[in-house]
Design a protein around this motif. Structure first.
Motif, PDB file in Angstrom:
ATOM      1  N   ASP A 138     -35.179 -62.077  44.488  1.00  0.00           N
ATOM      2  CA  ASP A 138     -34.185 -61.053  44.144  1.00  0.00           C
ATOM      3  C   ASP A 138     -34.804 -59.663  44.012  1.00  0.00           C
ATOM      4  O   ASP A 138     -34.454 -58.886  43.116  1.00  0.00           O
ATOM      5  CB  ASP A 138     -33.444 -61.430  42.847  1.00  0.00           C
ATOM      6  CG  ASP A 138     -32.658 -62.722  42.982  1.00  0.00           C
ATOM      7  OD1 ASP A 138     -32.394 -63.116  44.130  1.00  0.00           O
ATOM      8  OD2 ASP A 138     -32.325 -63.317  41.947  1.00  0.00           O
ATOM      9  N   CYS A 139     -35.726 -59.346  44.903  1.00  0.00           N
ATOM     10  CA  CYS A 139     -36.306 -58.003  44.919  1.00  0.00           C
ATOM     11  C   CYS A 139     -36.785 -57.692  46.337  1.00  0.00           C
ATOM     12  O   CYS A 139     -36.746 -58.548  47.220  1.00  0.00           O
ATOM     13  CB  CYS A 139     -37.447 -57.876  43.909  1.00  0.00           C
ATOM     14  SG  CYS A 139     -38.811 -59.020  44.166  1.00  0.00           S
ATOM     15  N   SER A 140     -37.237 -56.468  46.546  1.00  0.00           N
ATOM     16  CA  SER A 140     -37.606 -56.007  47.878  1.00  0.00           C
ATOM     17  C   SER A 140     -39.006 -55.412  47.883  1.00  0.00           C
ATOM     18  O   SER A 140     -39.547 -55.036  46.839  1.00  0.00           O
ATOM     19  CB  SER A 140     -36.610 -54.938  48.372  1.00  0.00           C
ATOM     20  OG  SER A 140     -35.301 -55.456  48.426  1.00  0.00           O
ATOM     21  N   ALA A 141     -39.577 -55.327  49.076  1.00  0.00           N
ATOM     22  CA  ALA A 141     -40.881 -54.681  49.270  1.00  0.00           C
ATOM     23  C   ALA A 141     -40.886 -54.021  50.635  1.00  0.00           C
ATOM     24  O   ALA A 141     -40.219 -54.481  51.572  1.00  0.00           O
ATOM     25  CB  ALA A 141     -42.003 -55.703  49.164  1.00  0.00           C
ATOM     26  N   ASP A 142     -41.621 -52.933  50.769  1.00  0.00           N
ATOM     27  CA  ASP A 142     -41.792 -52.262  52.055  1.00  0.00           C
ATOM     28  C   ASP A 142     -43.120 -52.680  52.656  1.00  0.00           C
ATOM     29  O   ASP A 142     -44.160 -52.619  51.991  1.00  0.00           O
ATOM     30  CB  ASP A 142     -41.767 -50.743  51.867  1.00  0.00           C
ATOM     31  CG  ASP A 142     -40.402 -50.241  51.431  1.00  0.00           C
ATOM     32  OD1 ASP A 142     -39.406 -50.906  51.751  1.00  0.00           O
ATOM     33  OD2 ASP A 142     -40.339 -49.190  50.760  1.00  0.00           O
ATOM     34  N   ILE A 143     -43.080 -53.136  53.903  1.00  0.00           N
ATOM     35  CA  ILE A 143     -44.291 -53.573  54.574  1.00  0.00           C
ATOM     36  C   ILE A 143     -44.134 -53.366  56.072  1.00  0.00           C
ATOM     37  O   ILE A 143     -43.067 -53.656  56.642  1.00  0.00           O
ATOM     38  CB  ILE A 143     -44.609 -55.054  54.247  1.00  0.00           C
ATOM     39  CG1 ILE A 143     -45.938 -55.469  54.875  1.00  0.00           C
ATOM     40  CG2 ILE A 143     -43.484 -55.983  54.668  1.00  0.00           C
ATOM     41  CD1 ILE A 143     -46.437 -56.829  54.388  1.00  0.00           C
TER      42      ILE A 143
END
Length: 267
Positions: A138-143
């Motif tokens: 339930d979260c996001s990351a930039d990659i």
């Protein structure tokens, strides 16, 4: 003499059946997809693994690790059910795999239904993080120029998925929005939220597949002859790629349905 030949024939037949079953359950197939999009500034290669269920391909999963290393991914997406049950063997196998994979490329992980059985997931999540995984529940990351969001497997039931819809800002609009979600049968819900690409597993390719077809026999949440068990699917501008997975759960055997590593190239 005739009885000897009959016995040899039976033994030979059993040996062939054993080899066939082993081939279907232990020989990994690599499936490649190319997804064209104007958003990434450069090609991105993703290795997608799902539903290991505590299985080991060789000692310490050396065959699986070697295959992934050869594919040279920019990052590795793991879409749940990395264990089958909370046993010492299952946990050790999972953590060893994550630790080795994290030395190849960043490992982005989201939970499946098997991890969430019982009350031990909080500890297991911490162990996964210590092994090198970025847990995206339930979260996001930039990659790699992408925004990757993970949906905790239990969150589909409480509406959290709606809160994870991609933002509409200018910066976000220039990125591919990738969703990692264990269960594929909520595809329409995911697509309605505006994700560009979804990676999923859970269906095990239908477990037993009808030879020379892409038809599986059964998948949880979909029942008999399910439609969403493998391959690439599309609703509007959203694509979903489903892994057939690597291990087995309640049904211990795959038939005409080899374990699968998925490789996606965004270009």
């Amino acid at each position: 003499m005739i009885y000897l030949w009959i016995a040899l024939g039976i033994c030979g037949g059993l040996a062939l059946i054993a080899l066939f079953v082993r081939f279907n359950n232990s020989c990994i197939k690599t499936t490649r997809y190319s997804v064209k999009t104007e958003k990434p500034s450069q090609p991105v290669r993703i290795v997608h693994l799902s539903d290991l269920h505590g299985k080991s391909f060789g000692r310490r999963n050396e065959k699986l690790i070697a295959r992934v290393k050869k594919l040279a991914p920019d990052f590795i997406a793991v879409t749940g059910d990395i264990i089958h049950k909370y046993t010492e063997k299952n946990i050790r196998t999972a953590l060893e795999a994550v630790s080795a994979l994290s030395l190849i490329a960043p490992v982005l992980y989201v939970s499946g239904n098997h991890e969430l059985r019982g009350l031990k997931y909080r500890l297991f999540k911490k162990q996964l993080q210590e092994a090198g995984a970025l847990v995206l529940d339930d979260c996001s990351a930039d990659i790699c120029g992408l925004t990757v969001t993970g949906l905790k497997c239990s969150s589909q039931k409480n509406g959290t998925v709606n809160k994870l819809a991609p933002a509409n800002g200018e910066e976000n609009g220039n990125r591919v929005n990738l969703l990692l979600a264990h269960k594929p049968h909520f595809f329409k819900d995911y697509a309605d939220l505006g994700f560009d690409l979804i990676l999923s597993g859970h269906a095990h390719g239908g477990q037993w597949r009808i030879p020379f077809t892409k038809i599986g026999i059964y998948a949880p949440g979909q029942g008999l002859f399910p439609k969403l068990t493998s391959g690439i699917h599309k609703i509007g501008g959203t694509r979903m790629i489903i892994s057939r997975g690597l291990g087995n759960s309640e049904c211990p055997l795959r038939l005409f349905n080899r374990p699968e590593i998925v490789v996606i190239t965004l270009e």
